[in-house]
Design a protein around this motif. Structure first.
Motif, mmCIF file in Angstrom:
data_model
loop_
_atom_site.group_PDB
_atom_site.id
_atom_site.type_symbol
_atom_site.label_atom_id
_atom_site.label_comp_id
_atom_site.label_asym_id
_atom_site.label_seq_id
_atom_site.Cartn_x
_atom_site.Cartn_y
_atom_site.Cartn_z
ATOM 1 N N GLY A 50 0.791 -1.219 0.000
ATOM 2 C CA GLY A 50 0.000 0.000 0.000
ATOM 3 C C GLY A 50 0.827 1.275 0.000
ATOM 4 N N VAL A 51 2.136 1.156 -0.250
ATOM 5 C CA VAL A 51 2.973 2.355 -0.357
ATOM 6 C C VAL A 51 2.547 3.167 -1.575
ATOM 7 C CG1 VAL A 51 5.329 3.209 -0.670
ATOM 8 C CG2 VAL A 51 4.912 1.206 0.792
ATOM 9 N N VAL A 52 2.280 2.469 -2.670
ATOM 10 C CA VAL A 52 1.765 3.096 -3.884
ATOM 11 C C VAL A 52 0.293 2.732 -4.008
ATOM 12 C CG1 VAL A 52 1.903 3.214 -6.393
ATOM 13 C CG2 VAL A 52 4.002 3.046 -5.032
ATOM 14 N N LYS A 53 -0.568 3.724 -3.880
ATOM 15 C CA LYS A 53 -2.012 3.518 -3.989
ATOM 16 C C LYS A 53 -2.506 4.043 -5.336
ATOM 17 C CE LYS A 53 -2.862 4.011 1.010
ATOM 18 N NZ LYS A 53 -1.481 4.315 1.443
ATOM 19 N N ASN A 54 -3.651 3.531 -5.769
ATOM 20 C CA ASN A 54 -4.272 4.011 -7.018
ATOM 21 C C ASN A 54 -3.303 3.977 -8.189
ATOM 22 O OD1 ASN A 54 -6.693 4.663 -5.548
ATOM 23 N ND2 ASN A 54 -5.711 6.563 -4.890
ATOM 24 N N PHE A 55 -2.662 2.833 -8.352
ATOM 25 C CA PHE A 55 -1.660 2.703 -9.413
ATOM 26 C C PHE A 55 -2.280 2.934 -10.788
ATOM 27 C CE2 PHE A 55 1.040 0.103 -12.297
ATOM 28 C CZ PHE A 55 2.249 0.770 -12.100
ATOM 29 N N ASP A 56 -3.528 2.532 -10.950
ATOM 30 C CA ASP A 56 -4.187 2.724 -12.248
ATOM 31 C C ASP A 56 -4.301 4.203 -12.601
ATOM 32 O OD1 ASP A 56 -5.964 3.062 -10.100
ATOM 33 O OD2 ASP A 56 -7.711 2.583 -11.340
ATOM 34 N N ILE A 57 -4.553 5.043 -11.598
ATOM 35 C CA ILE A 57 -4.633 6.479 -11.833
ATOM 36 C C ILE A 57 -3.253 7.055 -12.133
ATOM 37 C CG2 ILE A 57 -5.174 8.713 -10.759
ATOM 38 C CD1 ILE A 57 -7.373 7.283 -9.188
ATOM 39 N N LYS A 58 -2.254 6.576 -11.400
ATOM 40 C CA LYS A 58 -0.897 7.101 -11.585
ATOM 41 C C LYS A 58 -0.344 6.760 -12.961
ATOM 42 C CE LYS A 58 0.353 7.591 -6.754
ATOM 43 N NZ LYS A 58 -1.041 7.568 -6.303
ATOM 44 N N VAL A 59 -0.549 5.538 -13.446
ATOM 45 C CA VAL A 59 0.004 5.196 -14.757
ATOM 46 C C VAL A 59 -0.759 5.912 -15.868
ATOM 47 C CG1 VAL A 59 0.906 2.983 -13.991
ATOM 48 C CG2 VAL A 59 -1.384 3.087 -15.003
ATOM 49 N N ASN A 60 -1.986 6.344 -15.566
ATOM 50 C CA ASN A 60 -2.748 7.113 -16.542
ATOM 51 C C ASN A 60 -2.164 8.508 -16.740
ATOM 52 O OD1 ASN A 60 -5.825 8.404 -17.383
ATOM 53 N ND2 ASN A 60 -5.199 6.400 -18.151
ATOM 54 N N GLN A 61 -1.220 8.898 -15.869
ATOM 55 C CA GLN A 61 -0.531 10.177 -16.017
ATOM 56 C C GLN A 61 0.648 10.086 -16.971
ATOM 57 O OE1 GLN A 61 0.481 11.412 -12.029
ATOM 58 N NE2 GLN A 61 -1.548 12.228 -11.629
ATOM 59 N N LEU A 62 0.956 8.907 -17.485
ATOM 60 C CA LEU A 62 1.957 8.827 -18.543
ATOM 61 C C LEU A 62 1.476 9.661 -19.728
ATOM 62 C CD1 LEU A 62 2.837 5.019 -18.409
ATOM 63 C CD2 LEU A 62 4.437 6.896 -17.985
ATOM 64 N N GLY A 63 2.349 10.507 -20.235
ATOM 65 C CA GLY A 63 1.943 11.406 -21.306
ATOM 66 C C GLY A 63 1.201 12.605 -20.766
ATOM 67 N N SER A 64 1.750 13.264 -19.731
ATOM 68 C CA SER A 64 1.087 14.442 -19.153
ATOM 69 C C SER A 64 2.124 15.376 -18.547
ATOM 70 C CB SER A 64 0.081 14.025 -18.076
ATOM 71 O OG SER A 64 0.739 13.525 -16.919
ATOM 72 N N TYR A 65 1.771 16.654 -18.515
ATOM 73 C CA TYR A 65 2.595 17.663 -17.842
ATOM 74 C C TYR A 65 2.083 17.870 -16.423
ATOM 75 C CZ TYR A 65 4.384 19.026 -22.457
ATOM 76 O OH TYR A 65 4.970 19.035 -23.696
ATOM 77 N N GLY A 66 2.979 18.212 -15.532
ATOM 78 C CA GLY A 66 2.571 18.592 -14.193
ATOM 79 C C GLY A 66 2.291 20.084 -14.133
ATOM 80 N N GLY A 67 2.285 20.622 -12.924
ATOM 81 C CA GLY A 67 2.032 22.041 -12.748
ATOM 82 C C GLY A 67 3.319 22.819 -12.549
ATOM 83 N N GLY A 68 3.173 24.066 -12.100
ATOM 84 C CA GLY A 68 4.324 24.884 -11.753
ATOM 85 C C GLY A 68 5.254 25.147 -12.917
ATOM 86 N N ASN A 69 6.518 24.739 -12.773
ATOM 87 C CA ASN A 69 7.512 25.070 -13.799
ATOM 88 C C ASN A 69 7.561 24.063 -14.940
ATOM 89 O OD1 ASN A 69 8.655 22.967 -12.394
ATOM 90 N ND2 ASN A 69 10.630 23.946 -12.054
ATOM 91 N N HIS A 70 6.676 23.081 -14.963
ATOM 92 C CA HIS A 70 6.627 22.150 -16.080
ATOM 93 C C HIS A 70 5.862 22.771 -17.245
ATOM 94 C CE1 HIS A 70 7.303 18.572 -13.120
ATOM 95 N NE2 HIS A 70 8.378 19.311 -13.313
ATOM 96 N N PHE A 71 6.287 22.430 -18.454
ATOM 97 C CA PHE A 71 5.679 23.082 -19.609
ATOM 98 C C PHE A 71 5.963 22.313 -20.893
ATOM 99 C CE2 PHE A 71 10.017 24.773 -19.400
ATOM 100 C CZ PHE A 71 10.450 24.623 -20.720
ATOM 101 N N GLY A 72 5.215 22.689 -21.932
ATOM 102 C CA GLY A 72 5.543 22.356 -23.301
ATOM 103 C C GLY A 72 5.634 23.667 -24.059
ATOM 104 N N GLU A 73 6.606 23.783 -24.960
ATOM 105 C CA GLU A 73 6.823 25.070 -25.609
ATOM 106 C C GLU A 73 7.205 24.873 -27.064
ATOM 107 O OE1 GLU A 73 8.546 28.313 -23.094
ATOM 108 O OE2 GLU A 73 10.143 28.274 -24.597
ATOM 109 N N CYS A 74 6.455 25.502 -27.950
ATOM 110 C CA CYS A 74 6.763 25.483 -29.377
ATOM 111 C C CYS A 74 7.846 26.516 -29.660
ATOM 112 C CB CYS A 74 5.514 25.780 -30.191
ATOM 113 S SG CYS A 74 5.777 25.752 -31.977
ATOM 114 N N GLU A 75 8.885 26.111 -30.389
ATOM 115 C CA GLU A 75 10.074 26.939 -30.554
ATOM 116 C C GLU A 75 10.413 27.212 -32.006
ATOM 117 O OE1 GLU A 75 11.131 27.909 -27.754
ATOM 118 O OE2 GLU A 75 11.027 26.321 -26.259
ATOM 119 N N ALA A 76 11.057 28.350 -32.229
ATOM 120 C CA ALA A 76 11.749 28.635 -33.480
ATOM 121 C C ALA A 76 13.230 28.380 -33.222
ATOM 122 C CB ALA A 76 11.537 30.081 -33.901
ATOM 123 N N VAL A 77 13.855 27.539 -34.051
ATOM 124 C CA VAL A 77 15.254 27.159 -33.845
ATOM 125 C C VAL A 77 16.165 28.153 -34.548
ATOM 126 C CG1 VAL A 77 16.998 25.371 -34.200
ATOM 127 C CG2 VAL A 77 14.627 24.724 -33.669
#
Length: 502
Positions: free
Chosen positions: A204-231
């Protein structure tokens, strides 16, 4: 441990334009290496420097480096490198295990996204595939992918294996563009990771594993981001040659991502802190600097093995998370620009402990808000696409000033082959929210023609909340650690206003 911010700052002795040292307490061992111009060095606050001294004096620590983006963290400063051949430290990794950067390069000319309506459509398509913020997962979105518990287990045990990539629609060749495409247990096996995961679930150290693995392919909050760039590749022969090896294309569009191990990594790291802190209390073991965030475990002990196994699980999650993010960003761009081609430039971490050779012996290099920087010819790059040049270093700055791609120089040995992980905070989040003006922030984004999915760009993530990015990059170059290959100029940003994962 509380450190009075009014405590006088210990003096840093300059030995060059962007290099200095801070003596260890009681002159105990090798001084702390400090990277930064005079302006950067003067900007280090007392808490950051006291945390550096605490970390340097911890058992088994042989080297401590402060990078120019360093600022106060928990236990060890964010923007530091800690080396130990004998001990493992959770604090100098942090709670967002393997928080990382990745860069996806398209063959799409920047002119194709000049129209705001086109960029708004791209933002819409991305946000229908990639959730942001704490707790949200793939299943909540129109074009999200359902990730089963079995596939989630496979991902955190195997990382970006060929099988995991195939099931998630990730190009398998991208694994060759990873600092580490997978991580193994303390004994070098994946089987032990599987056993550890099952124990964590059963206990029970890791609970709701199904919910956690559903976060694969996601950004968190705060300083996390996706950014479209001109190189914008730097205008010199070396930069152009290195950019060609990296797969960077001047004048084309790219996408930069910053995220980590999400909820799973946080639970694993928090559990390790609690377990080690309980052990220290039970045996009345002295804490380095009296700081409970600087708990540790001697290598070879059950406690060290458990931490390394949990770190590997969290790191594998972070790896697959980034690979899936990039696959879904490519899918979003394809929906707007059919036939577009995109390939991963690199994926590299900045919250990790890795075993490397330091001073001709194996040691665990802990990078907390620090990026690996191996130059061309480094033995660890043999057989990789970057053997001759050195690997890409991905450094996020801010939307206004851009981000950077650098490559290590031979002088990176000075900093244990590490550089900063970005600009580094100049203000805490609460201070930024209190002091900065929302109208000024939004006006600045408008003036630079940078769009966002946010109704209002978060105050605590505004460019003014961070250090001068150009001064940080100048520090790295003057110290002889790395050279700039390209600047990435933001065209739009995907953010969330929730609390940061890290």
């Amino acid at each position: 441990m509380y450190i009075d911010p009014t405590t006088p700052k210990p003096p840093i002795t300059a030995t060059g334009d962007a290099v200095g040292f801070l003596p260890a307490r009681n002159s105990y061992g090798k001084p702390i290496t400090v990277i930064g111009t005079e302006a950067i060095r003067n900007g280090f606050d007392a808490i950051c420097l006291q945390q550096a001294l605490n970390s340097r004096g911890a058992p088994g620590v042989t080297d401590l480096v402060l990078n120019p983006d360093a600022h106060a963290g928990y236990g060890a400063p964010v923007g530091s490198v800690l080396v130990s051949p004998t001990h493992i430290y959770p604090g100098p990794v942090g709670v967002d295990m393997k928080c990382s950067m990745s860069l996806l390069q398209f063959d799409l000319p920047v002119e194709e996204i000049a129209d705001k309506k086109v960029r708004r459509k791209l933002i819409e398509e991305i946000c229908q595939r990639l959730p942001t913020g704490a707790g949200r997962g793939q299943s909540s979105l129109k074009h999200g992918r359902k990730i089963s518990v079995d596939l989630g287990k496979q991902a955190v045990i195997e990382g970006a294996s060929a099988s995991v990539c195939a099931q998630l629609g990730i190009p398998p060749r991208w694994a060759d563009r990873c600092e580490d495409s997978f991580h193994v247990a303390h004994d070098g096996s994946a089987g032990t990771l599987g056993e550890r995961l099952e124990w964590l679930l059963h206990a029970g150290v890791v609970k709701n594993f199904d919910i956690k693995v559903n976060q694969l392919g996601s950004y968190g909050g705060g300083n996390h981001f996706g950014e479209c760039e001109a190189v914008e590749v730097a205008d010199n022969d070396r930069a152009r040659a290195v950019a060609d090896v990296f797969g960077l294309r001047h004048g084309k569009t790219a996408f930069l991502s910053h995220c980590g191990s999400r909820g799973l990594g946080n639970v694993l790291a928090s559990g390790q802190f609690k377990a080690l802190q309980a052990m220290f209390a039970r045996w009345d073991i002295p804490l380095p600097g009296g700081d409970k965030e600087l708990v540790y475990a001697p290598l070879g002990t059950p406690e060290a093995d458990a931490y390394l196994d949990d770190l590997a699980l969290g790191a594998n999650f972070a790896t697959v998370n980034h690979m899936l993010i990039n696959a879904m960003v490519l899918e979003a761009f394809e929906s707007v620009f059919p036939g577009i081609k995109g390939d991963l430039v690199y994926f590299i971490s900045h919250n990790i402990a890795r075993q490397e050779i330091v001073d001709n012996r194996p040691a665990w290099v802990h990078r907390k808000g620090a990026t690996r920087a191996f130059p061309g010819g480094h033995h660890a790059l043999k057989g990789t696409p970057f053997e001759a040049t050195g690997h890409p270093i991905l450094l996020p700055g801010n939307p206004r000033d851009g981000s950077a791609v650098m490559v290590a120089d031979a002088g990176a040995a000075l900093s244990c082959y590490s550089v900063n992980h970005g600009a580094g905070r100049a203000m805490g989040r609460k201070e930024a929210i209190r002091r900065l003006d929302q109208g000024t922030i939004d006006s600045e984004m408008h003036e630079h023609d940078i769009l966002s999915n946010c109704r209002q760009y978060p105050k605590d993530e505004a460019p003014a909340a961070y250090k001068d990015f150009n001064e940080v990059l100048k520090s790295v170059a003057l110290a002889g650690l790395a050279s700039e290959v390209a600047r990435l100029k933001a065209r739009f940003v995907i953010k969330d206003g929730d609390k940061a994962d890290d």
